[in-house]
Enzyme design. Structure first.
Site, PDB file in Angstrom:
ATOM      1  N   ASP A   1      52.067  39.721  40.998  1.00 44.25           N
ATOM      2  CA  ASP A   1      50.754  40.382  41.046  1.00 44.25           C
ATOM      3  C   ASP A   1      50.775  41.676  40.229  1.00 44.25           C
ATOM      4  OD1 ASP A   1      49.766  38.411  42.843  1.00 44.25           O
ATOM      5  OD2 ASP A   1      50.826  39.416  44.472  1.00 44.25           O
TER       6      ASP A   1
ATOM      7  N   HIS B   1      49.919  38.444  49.318  1.00 45.70           N
ATOM      8  CA  HIS B   1      49.968  37.614  48.113  1.00 45.70           C
ATOM      9  C   HIS B   1      49.108  36.357  48.272  1.00 45.70           C
ATOM     10  CE1 HIS B   1      51.312  35.842  44.423  1.00 45.70           C
ATOM     11  NE2 HIS B   1      51.682  34.755  45.080  1.00 45.70           N
TER      12      HIS B   1
END
Ligand SMILES: NC(=O)c1ccc[n+]([C@@H]2O[C@H](COP(=O)([O-])OP(=O)(O)OC[C@H]3O[C@@H](n4cnc5c(N)ncnc54)[C@H](O)[C@@H]3O)[C@@H](O)[C@H]2O)c1
Ligand SMILES: O=C(O)C[C@H](O)C(=O)O
Length: 357
Positions: free
Chosen positions: A194, A221
């Site tokens: 990310d 996530h």
């Protein structure tokens, strides 16, 4: 063609015994001794295992870890194809000694003595699926592997990649608690992809080199739980509301973008291997005692009311030694945080219940 001589056969047997330690034909040849010596050598050589090493992430991850000078021993474990991947990677002329382990009966051998265990084992998404749709299969895989870690290398740092990370990390924690080996500092859900994506997309908008950009990404996530803090980007900058919306959504949907582009052939593997290696390297530098080693990860946390949360952590000799507060958030981020916490709470509870009930 000339038949292979006895001496060549013996040499092959010794190399094979070294690559696959559980091979019953294992000899005590000098090659094995020399490589074992090499495995012990090096000022800062760490022993690293990859579980799921033959997969889409596992293979490039194994290759990149073999190139990491901090790694002295690299164990490659999978339920399929581990010998082939091991033979292939072992030909790289870098320092780490590589050994392969195939199937559940060889899990203990793969894990014993490891300093760091990286887990990309499990099935990936296909278009139309959420990460939570992977829970049914991956939860059991993560449980089994973590039981092995609790038994064979309870002090190892664990980097958990298998999805859904928001649930697999709580699963791992419960397995370790049950075994009496839980150390919250040592269990890290990998969210570095990310951050890698955020750095790339923000750099595109700013017209900068991504290597100059640092974006903290917090929360978890999956979808809205991935919360980029665009107000804290380095170098300091500002975004219009449209840019903020575009960037936040693109970072949150980065995984889906790849899943759709791959049209059923899996999810992010190469960028993930890169991100996993970046994160593993930070963990190894922390273990070595380097100062000021900081990265984002999904860890046991008191930053919010949730038991797990991704934020910046400082890595040290014992793992995630400090979990940083989020810092000042703008209104857009505060709203995002509330949405993230709602979904995260359910995913965390689902993981905990999987082991407790
Ligand atoms: N955290 C992240 O940012 C992130 C990013 C990308 C992918 N992922 C996740 O990583 C996982 C792996 O993705 P992939 O693309 O490499 O999948 P893949 O199917 O290509 O590889 C998975 C590997 O795991 C192995 N495996 C299955 N069961 C196992 C077990 N019990 N023990 C050991 N190995 C086992 C398989 O044999 C296979 O080689 C997926 O769950 C995916 O969603 C996470
Ligand atoms: O999106 C996925 O399913 C894989 C991974 O979590 C990713 O972010 O790429």
């Amino acid at each position: 063609m000339q038949p292979l001589g006895a001496e060549v056969h013996q040499r092959i047997a010794r190399i094979s015994a070294h690559l696959y330690p559980s091979n019953p034909q294992m000899g005590d040849g000098s090659i094995l001794e020399r490589t074992n010596c090499r495995a012990k050598g090096g000022a800062a050589g760490f022993k690293v295992a990859i579980l799921g090493a033959a997969g889409g992430i596992g293979q490039p991850l194994a290759m990149l870890m073999k190139m990491n000078p901090l790694v002295s021993v690299l164990h490659l474990y999978d339920v399929v194809n581990a010998p082939g991947v091991t033979a292939d990677i072992s030909h790289m002329d870098t320092g780490a000694v590589v050994r392969g382990f195939l199937g559940q009966s060889e899990l203990d051998g793969a894990l014993t003595g490891m300093d760091l265990v990286i887990i990309p084992a499990g099935i990936p998404r296909k278009p139309g699926m959420t990460r939570d749709d992977l829970f049914k299969i991956n939860a059991g895989i993560v449980r089994t592997l973590c039981e092995g870690i609790a038994k064979c290398c309870p002090n190892a740092i664990v980097n958990l990649i298998s999805n859904p990370v928001n649930s697999t990390v709580p699963i791992a924690a419960e397995v370790f608690k049950k075994a009496g080996t839980y150390d919250p500092k040592k269990l890290l859900g990998v969210t570095s992809l990310d951050v890698v994506r955020a750095n790339t997309f923000v750099a595109e908008v700013l017209g900068l080199d991504p290597r100059e950009v640092e974006v903290p990404v917090v929360g978890g996530h999956a979808g809205v739980t991935i919360l980029p803090l665009l107000s804290q980007v380095k170098p300091p900058c500002s975004f219009t509301h449209e840019e903020t919306e575009y960037l936040t959504k693109r970072i949150q949907d980065g995984g889906t973008e790849v899943v759709e582009a791959k049209k059923g052939a899996g999810s992010a593997t190469l960028s993930m291997a890169y991100a996993a290696v970046k994160f593993a390297d930070v963990c190894l530098k922390g273990l070595r005692g380097d100062a000021g080693v900081v990265a984002c990860a999904f860890v046991a946390s008191q930053v919010t009311e949730l038991p797990f949360f991704a934020s910046k952590v400082r890595l040290g000799r014992t793992g995630a030694e400090e979990v940083y507060q989020l810092g000042p958030l703008n209104e857009y981020e505060r709203i995002g945080l509330e949405k993230a916490k709602k979904e995260l709470a359910e995913s965390i509870q689902k993981g905990i219940s999987f082991i407790r009930n």
